[in-house]
Design a protein around this motif. Structure first.
Motif, short mmCIF file in Angstrom:
data_model
loop_
_atom_site.label_atom_id
_atom_site.label_comp_id
_atom_site.label_asym_id
_atom_site.label_seq_id
_atom_site.Cartn_x
_atom_site.Cartn_y
_atom_site.Cartn_z
N ARG A 79 -3.33 -6.14 -4.58
CA ARG A 79 -2.73 -6.45 -6.17
C ARG A 79 -2.20 -6.97 -7.04
NH1 ARG A 79 -3.51 0.38 -6.90
NH2 ARG A 79 -5.38 0.89 -6.06
N GLY A 80 -1.82 -8.82 -6.48
CA GLY A 80 -1.22 -9.85 -7.14
C GLY A 80 -0.14 -9.86 -6.46
N ARG A 81 1.30 -8.84 -5.89
CA ARG A 81 2.38 -8.74 -5.56
C ARG A 81 2.37 -8.70 -4.06
NH1 ARG A 81 4.85 -4.35 -9.47
NH2 ARG A 81 3.48 -6.42 -11.00
N GLU A 82 3.24 -8.84 -2.98
CA GLU A 82 3.71 -8.65 -2.63
C GLU A 82 4.97 -7.55 -1.92
OE1 GLU A 82 5.18 -11.71 1.33
OE2 GLU A 82 6.54 -11.80 0.19
N SER A 83 4.70 -7.37 -1.13
CA SER A 83 6.28 -5.75 -0.25
C SER A 83 5.79 -5.39 0.54
CB SER A 83 5.56 -4.48 -1.44
OG SER A 83 4.30 -3.62 -0.73
N LEU A 84 6.91 -4.74 0.80
CA LEU A 84 7.54 -4.59 2.38
C LEU A 84 6.27 -3.26 2.16
CD1 LEU A 84 11.14 -3.75 2.78
CD2 LEU A 84 9.30 -5.92 3.95
N ALA A 85 6.21 -2.89 3.84
CA ALA A 85 5.51 -1.84 4.30
C ALA A 85 5.94 -1.43 5.59
CB ALA A 85 3.83 -2.61 4.45
N MET A 86 5.79 -0.30 5.82
CA MET A 86 5.88 0.53 6.93
C MET A 86 4.67 0.56 7.70
SD MET A 86 8.80 3.43 7.91
CE MET A 86 6.79 4.84 8.02
N LEU A 87 4.03 0.55 8.81
CA LEU A 87 3.24 1.31 9.69
C LEU A 87 3.58 2.25 10.32
CD1 LEU A 87 0.59 -1.54 10.82
CD2 LEU A 87 -0.14 0.10 8.95
N ARG A 88 2.86 3.44 10.27
CA ARG A 88 3.64 4.50 11.72
C ARG A 88 1.68 5.74 11.90
NH1 ARG A 88 3.62 9.79 9.27
NH2 ARG A 88 3.34 10.18 7.14
N ALA A 89 1.69 5.69 13.04
CA ALA A 89 1.18 7.00 13.62
C ALA A 89 1.24 8.05 13.04
CB ALA A 89 0.89 6.63 15.09
N HIS A 90 -0.06 8.40 12.36
CA HIS A 90 0.20 10.25 11.64
C HIS A 90 -1.76 10.07 11.73
CE1 HIS A 90 0.17 13.32 9.03
NE2 HIS A 90 -0.53 13.05 8.62
N ASP A 91 -1.97 11.82 12.13
CA ASP A 91 -2.61 12.89 12.75
C ASP A 91 -3.90 11.91 13.55
OD1 ASP A 91 -4.69 14.86 12.89
OD2 ASP A 91 -4.81 14.91 10.39
N GLY A 92 -3.85 10.81 14.75
CA GLY A 92 -5.04 9.57 14.69
C GLY A 92 -5.17 8.39 13.45
N ALA A 93 -3.73 8.45 12.68
CA ALA A 93 -4.76 7.01 12.59
C ALA A 93 -3.94 6.19 11.89
CB ALA A 93 -5.54 7.20 11.11
N LEU A 94 -3.31 4.96 11.47
CA LEU A 94 -2.31 4.13 11.15
C LEU A 94 -2.49 4.35 9.44
CD1 LEU A 94 -3.58 0.88 13.12
CD2 LEU A 94 -1.31 2.74 13.87
N VAL A 95 -0.79 4.21 9.54
CA VAL A 95 -0.26 4.64 7.48
C VAL A 95 0.71 3.98 7.38
CG1 VAL A 95 0.30 6.61 6.10
CG2 VAL A 95 -1.17 7.76 7.69
N MET A 96 -0.04 3.40 6.48
CA MET A 96 0.40 1.94 5.80
C MET A 96 1.40 3.06 4.41
SD MET A 96 -0.07 -1.10 4.38
CE MET A 96 -1.06 -1.39 2.82
N HIS A 97 2.51 2.62 4.74
CA HIS A 97 3.78 2.90 3.13
C HIS A 97 4.11 1.64 2.80
CE1 HIS A 97 3.99 7.31 4.18
NE2 HIS A 97 4.11 6.76 5.51
N ALA A 98 3.84 1.66 1.33
CA ALA A 98 4.69 0.56 0.54
C ALA A 98 6.16 0.90 0.54
CB ALA A 98 3.57 0.34 -0.96
N LEU A 99 6.79 -0.36 0.36
CA LEU A 99 8.38 -0.29 0.97
C LEU A 99 8.36 -1.04 -0.31
CD1 LEU A 99 9.60 0.26 4.51
CD2 LEU A 99 8.69 1.43 2.79
N LEU A 100 9.62 -0.20 -1.05
CA LEU A 100 10.12 -0.78 -2.17
C LEU A 100 11.55 -2.24 -1.45
CD1 LEU A 100 11.44 2.04 -4.90
CD2 LEU A 100 9.65 -0.12 -5.33
#
Length: 370
Positions: free
Chosen positions: A146-167
Motif C-alpha cells: 500500500r505504497g510504503r515499506e515496513s518491517l515484517a515478521m513471519l511466524r507459523a501459527h495454526d498450520g499457516a504462515l502469519v505476517m506481522h507488520a512491524l513499526l
C-alpha cells in the motif's frame, strides 16, 4: 476470504508466491456515526480545497508531501513513486531469523495470513512453515504494501504462515520519565502478588467477549422497540474500602479463590499506605512464631505477617508463598515464620486465649468458694 495483496516470499534463492489475507476483523467493534442532534440526520464530510473553498471530487484528489517544519507541499504522483528503487514492492525479503522474545510487542502493527499462491508454491510454503516451527524462530524481513515499506515478521501459527507488520525502531517512543523510581517492594507484598497471580487461574479465550458492544446492541434494540433503556446496576460492583496495599492484595486473593470482599464497605477501592503498620503486626506475629522472634528482625517480621495472612487460613498457600519469598530474599527466618504462622492459622490464637480465660475463671471460682 478475499486476498488483499499478492506477492512472494524471498527465502535465500527460494521464492514462494503467496496471497495475503487480513487476519483480524475490526468490523464487529462498536462504531458510531456523527449526526445533527437537532434532526438526527447524518453529517457528511466533504473534501474542500483550502484555496478556493470549492468541493473537490475524488478523481481530482492527489498526493503531496510536506517536509517537517515547512509549509511547502510538494506534489507527488503515482509515476514518481513507481520510479523509486523499491525491491520489496512485490516481495517480502527475509533478512534474518531470530528468537520471538527478541521482538518487542510494541512494534506489532497489523497481522495478515499468508497462503500459497498456486500448486507450485505449496511445498516451499510448507517447508518454511515447518522450519520455523521446528527451529522455534521467526523470520524478519522487509515488504512494501500500500505504497510504503515496513518491517515484517513471519511466524507459523495454526498450520499457516502469519505476517506481522512491524513499526520501525525509531517509531517507538522512549518510556523515560514515565515509570516511578525508588519504590521499595517488600517480600510479603511480592509473595501476595504472586499468590494472586496463581489464584486467578488460566484464561479461556472462548469466554472472552465484548460486554460494551453487547450493551450497546441491547440499548439500540430497546430504543427501536420504543422502550426506555434501563439504568445500569452498579450495586453489584465489588467496592471494598481497603487501608493499605497488603490488605488489598489479601482481599484480592480471597476473592480469586471464591471468597468475597467486605460487603459492608462502600466506595471505590483505594490504597492508603500506613507507615509502621506492617512492622507492628509483624512483631506480634514473630513473637507467636517459634523461630521468628529475633531471627528475622523487623524485615523478617513484616514478611512473616504476609506469609501467615496471605493464605487466608490455609497452610498450603502459606508454605508455597514462604518458599517463594525465601528464594527471592534469602531470608530463612521469614520463610520459617511464614510457614509457622500459616500452619497455625487465624483460629489457633483465639483458641489459646479462650482456654486461658476458662482456666482463669475456674481459679477465680475456687478462690471465691474457699
Amino acid at each position: 476470504m478475499r486476498s488483499i495483496w499478492n506477492g512472494s516470499i524471498s527465502f535465500g534463492l527460494v521464492t514462494i508466491p503467496v496471497k495475503t489475507y487480513s487476519a483480524t476483523d475490526r468490523g464487529s467493534s462498536v462504531s458510531f456515526v456523527r449526526i445533527h442532534e437537532k434532526d438526527g440526520a447524518p453529517i457528511q464530510y466533504r473534501k474542500v480545497c483550502e484555496l478556493d473553498g470549492e468541493e473537490v471530487p475524488n478523481e481530482e484528489v492527489g498526493k503531496g508531501y510536506q517536509p517537517p517544519g515547512d509549509d511547502t507541499v510538494v506534489p507527488i504522483t503515482d509515476e514518481d513513486l513507481s520510479r523509486l528503487p523499491m525491491p520489496t514492492a512485490k516481495t517480502l525479503s527475509i533478512l534474518s531469523f531470530v528468537d520471538p522474545a527478541e521482538i518487542d510487542p510494541l512494534q506489532f502493527d497489523k497481522a495478515y495470513y499468508l497462503g500459497p499462491n498456486g500448486a507450485g508454491a505449496a511445498k516451499p510454503y510448507a517447508l518454511l512453515r515447518e522450519a520455523l516451527e521446528h527451529h522455534e524462530k521467526v523470520a524478519i524481513g522487509k515488504v512494501a504494501m500500500r505504497g510504503r515499506e515496513s518491517l515484517a515478521m513471519l511466524r507459523a501459527h495454526d498450520g499457516a504462515l502469519v505476517m506481522h507488520a512491524l513499526l520501525w525502531p525509531d517509531q517507538i517512543r522512549s518510556a523515560e520519565g514515565i515509570a516511578p523510581e525508588d519504590v521499595r517492594i517488600r517480600a510479603n507484598e511480592m509473595q501476595l502478588a504472586e499468590t494472586l497471580m496463581d489464584s486467578l487461574g488460566e484464561l479461556d479465550p472462548a469466554e472472552l467477549h465484548d460486554d460494551y458492544r453487547e450493551a450497546v446492541e441491547e440499548l439500540v434494540a430497546t430504543k427501536l422497540a420504543g422502550g426506555t433503556p434501563a439504568a445500569a446496576d452498579v450495586s453489584a460492583a465489588p467496592g471494598a474500602q481497603v487501608i493499605d496495599l497488603t490488605t488489598a492484595l489479601e482481599k484480592s486473593v480471597r476473592a480469586a479463590r471464591g471468597g468475597t470482599l467486605d460487603e459492608g464497605a462502600e466506595g471505590d477501592a483505594s490504597v492508603t499506605p500506613l507507615r509502621g503498620r506492617g512492622t507492628a503486626r509483624g512483631k506480634t506475629a514473630a513473637k507467636k512464631s517459634a523461630g521468628g522472634g529475633k531471627t528475622g528482625g523487623k524485615g523478617g517480621a513484616a514478611e512473616t505477617t504476609a506469609g501467615g495472612r496471605s493464605a487466608g487460613g490455609k497452610a498450603t498457600a502459606g508454605k508455597a508463598g514462604g518458599t517463594r519469598s525465601n528464594a527471592r530474599t534469602g531470608n530463612g527466618g521469614s520463610s520459617a515464620a511464614g510457614k509457622t504462622a500459616s500452619g497455625r492459622g487465624g483460629t489457633g490464637g483465639t483458641g489459646r486465649t479462650a482456654a486461658r480465660k476458662q482456666t482463669g475463671a475456674k481459679r477465680t471460682s475456687k478462690s471465691t468458694a474457699s
